[in-house]
Structure formats: C-alpha cells, structure tokens
Design an enzyme around this catalytic site. Sequence first.
Site, short mmCIF file in Angstrom:
data_model
loop_
_atom_site.label_atom_id
_atom_site.label_comp_id
_atom_site.label_asym_id
_atom_site.label_seq_id
_atom_site.Cartn_x
_atom_site.Cartn_y
_atom_site.Cartn_z
N GLY A 291 -2.93 3.99 -7.77
CA GLY A 291 -2.62 5.34 -7.25
C GLY A 291 -1.41 5.76 -7.51
O GLY A 291 -0.97 6.77 -8.14
N THR A 292 -0.41 4.94 -7.36
CA THR A 292 0.81 5.10 -7.66
C THR A 292 1.13 5.44 -8.97
O THR A 292 1.91 6.73 -9.34
CB THR A 292 1.73 3.94 -7.18
N CYS B 33 2.29 2.02 4.48
CA CYS B 33 2.27 2.23 2.89
C CYS B 33 3.91 1.95 2.40
O CYS B 33 3.90 1.75 1.36
CB CYS B 33 1.68 3.31 2.79
N THR C 135 -2.80 -2.60 -23.23
CA THR C 135 -4.05 -3.10 -23.45
C THR C 135 -4.91 -2.95 -21.76
O THR C 135 -4.28 -3.12 -20.87
CB THR C 135 -4.36 -4.49 -23.53
N GLN D 136 -7.27 8.53 -0.91
CA GLN D 136 -8.08 8.29 0.52
C GLN D 136 -9.60 9.04 0.60
O GLN D 136 -10.08 8.91 1.59
CB GLN D 136 -7.30 8.78 1.67
N ASN E 244 -3.00 9.50 4.58
CA ASN E 244 -3.37 8.23 4.73
C ASN E 244 -2.99 7.66 6.13
O ASN E 244 -3.58 6.72 6.50
CB ASN E 244 -2.82 7.34 3.58
N SER F 240 -7.29 5.60 -6.42
CA SER F 240 -6.86 4.03 -6.60
C SER F 240 -8.23 3.13 -6.00
O SER F 240 -8.70 3.45 -4.89
CB SER F 240 -5.73 4.20 -5.52
#
Length: 399
Positions: free
Chosen positions: A77-78, A339, A247, A189, A155, A209
């Site tokens: 997600g980041t 988080c 990759t 989320q 979140n 994510s």
Amino acid sequence: MSGMKKAKLVYLDYAATAPLDPIVKKTMEPFLSEFFGNPSSLHEKGLEAKRGLDSSREIVSKILGARAEEIIFTSGGTESCNLAIFGSLKNLKPGHIITSQIEHHAVLEPMQELERLGWKVTYLKVDAVGSVDINDIKKSIRYNTALVSIMYANNEIGTIEPIAEIGKLLLTLNLKRKQKILFHTDACQAPGYLNLNVNKLLVDLMSLSGSKFYGPKGVGALYVRKGTEIKPIVYGGGQEFGFRSGTENVAGIVGMAKALELITETNNSKILDLRNYFITKALKQITSIKLNGPEPRRNTGDDVRLPNNINFSIKGLEGEALMLYLDAHGICASTASACSTSSTERSHVIKSIGVKNKWARGTIRFTLGKHTTKKEIDYVIFKLKVLVELLRRSKGTIK
Ligand SMILES: *Cc1c(COP(=O)(O)O)cnc(C)c1O
C-alpha cells in the site's frame, strides 16, 4: 520443546494486517517452488510465471471494473500511494494538492515531501466523526490544483469517506478545466467491506495492500486509469508496463489476487453484528469511555463506519499501557498510532476529530476479522473492564 500448550491469542488487530488465508497460501505455493521462473523470460519457465502474473492481473482488474493494463503491482500500500502521488505529479510544475488531515502516513509523508519541493498542500479538516466535507473540497480547488487524494476508509477510526461523490464533483469540474484534477484514493482498508469498482468511485488512481485482506505482506496494487499520465518512481528493467521496474513478486501477486477474489465474495454481516455487540457492551460496562468515529448502524448500507472497526478513548488512561496489559492477557489490540513506528506520537487522526488530550491518550483500537468470535469478544470485554479498573486504581504508578 516445553510440551506446554500455548494459550490461544485473541487477535483484534486486523487493520494492521490479517493472517494469510490457507487457500491463498495453497494458491501461492507452486509459485514458490516449481513455477520459479522470471516472468520476463521467454522460455517455458518464464511463461509459467507469466501466466500466473497475467491471470492475477485479470482477476484484480475484473474486481475493480478495470482493464488488466490499468493494474500495476507494487510492494504494498505504501508504494502504491507513493507511486500514485509522486508518479502523477512528476511531470508537472509545482502547483496545488488537496488531501485530508486523517490520511495514512503513506499519503501524508509524500505530501510533506512535495511541500518541500514547492507544492502547496491543503490538508482538509474533518468533522467530529472523521468525515471529509465535499463542500470543503469544492472551496479548496484552485486553478492549479493537480491532485485530490482522499482515503476510502480510515484505518484508525473506520470512517468511510464519500469517494464516489468526490469523484463526481471532480468529473464535473474537469469538464471545464484546462488542467485536469486527478483523483487518488488510498483504499487499503476497503477490500471485503466496500465496493471497489473504479467507475462507480470515479477515481483515476487507487491503492491497495495485499496484507489487509488475508493476502501476503509486501505486495500491493495501484490502479491507474487509462490515459492518466504517470511516471515511475523505480527505474530499471521496465516491468509493470514500465511503471514499476524490478522482477515481480509472482507468488505474492498470485496470492493477493486470490485473496481479493475470496474477500470480495465474503458477507460481512457477522463482523458488523460482532462490532455492534462489542461497542454496545463496552459502552455500557465501562465508565468514562467513548467511541471515536461514526455512529455504528445496523446495516452496512447506511453505515459510514467500517464493519470491523472499533476505536475507544478511555478517560485518564494511557492507551499504550492498556494495550500492553491486554497483550499480557493474550489480546492483540492497537493504540491508534499503530501504523507509525514511533509510539510516543499522539495520533493525528484522533487529534483531527477534536478528541481532548485527557481522552486522546487513552485511545485503543480493536479491529475484527473473519475469524473473530462472540466468545472472544466476551472475553475481551471482561478483561477490558478489569484492566481499566486496575489501571485507574494504580494511577500514578503506571505512566
Ligand atoms: C496499511 C495501510 C497502508 C500501507 O500499506 P502497506 O502494505 O503496509 O505498505 C496505507 N494506507 C492505509 C489506509 C493502510 O491501512
């Protein structure tokens, strides 16, 4: 080997990460062993891996109502948020961005970096339950606004933002603008709880994510609407249509796609009922406790709170201490700032919804998942009550 049976933990931190679904694991396994090839190789081994990659892209794109070539696989997600934000603005002269005060750090930190690079950022205030006001967005738009980034669901306090309405507003505004305003949503989320159709939401960019919906960790996806010009932030061999070199994590991607497929078919009325049961009981049994975030409803249709989210502030307590005491009793919860890695920092989300310090310090989050049972909830409420009283009595000795 002690031979002692370890007591079962009650895991109520699904918003931080969810356990890998066994079916997902099984789907991944061949890609961790026999199908080890590099999907960019043109021989049989490469093709095996490429088939896994391609079918995963098909699965994810179908669920999003998108085309396969609009899906970019990332490391989570980041990275998806970073690619959406930096990637879409890289070609432009510094202008203006709109976001909210309650975004995840994966959005807020890139925003702060962009400010250092000369961009102006409006951090929209939210109301007392964490909702962004669409009129504030309207009022904040400037001639050089290039991007709006608003999360789909928060979140920490579970607030669901009006993404489709914002999308509609921007679509209308864009009809008469020289510079198109791009729309990104951090939807990490959302899977399993909210509709992910990008054409209903009218977003240009959407971040996901894998580990939040029973997929593997370290894998994510970014939806990029066709025609949206983005530039990579990672350069190299040109994988992922040139937008994300390196990759691919084939097993991870295959797992994430399977997990998304499974979670999309899940009915979450059981989680919603457990959430409401937990909230009602805790509010009744514990003194000086309040719920942060939107009022829970009986049905998902009119609920603007994620079905699995519970966030309390307990007056005069230290959330961190409570979390550690719960942990000692086999209960995994989270302080609202879970988080971010620094725990001393008070949650920016709790601050933004106007929770006073005396309460804010005693903030604790429980996020439920598909394995959560009523028995577990009863145990947690019982322990919560006991530990809150214990911590209150020992005030002064516990920091
Ligand atoms: C978890 C989460 C992220 C970050 O995702 P990672 O896969 O951990 O990088 C971003 N935004 C929100 C809302 C999240 O919940």
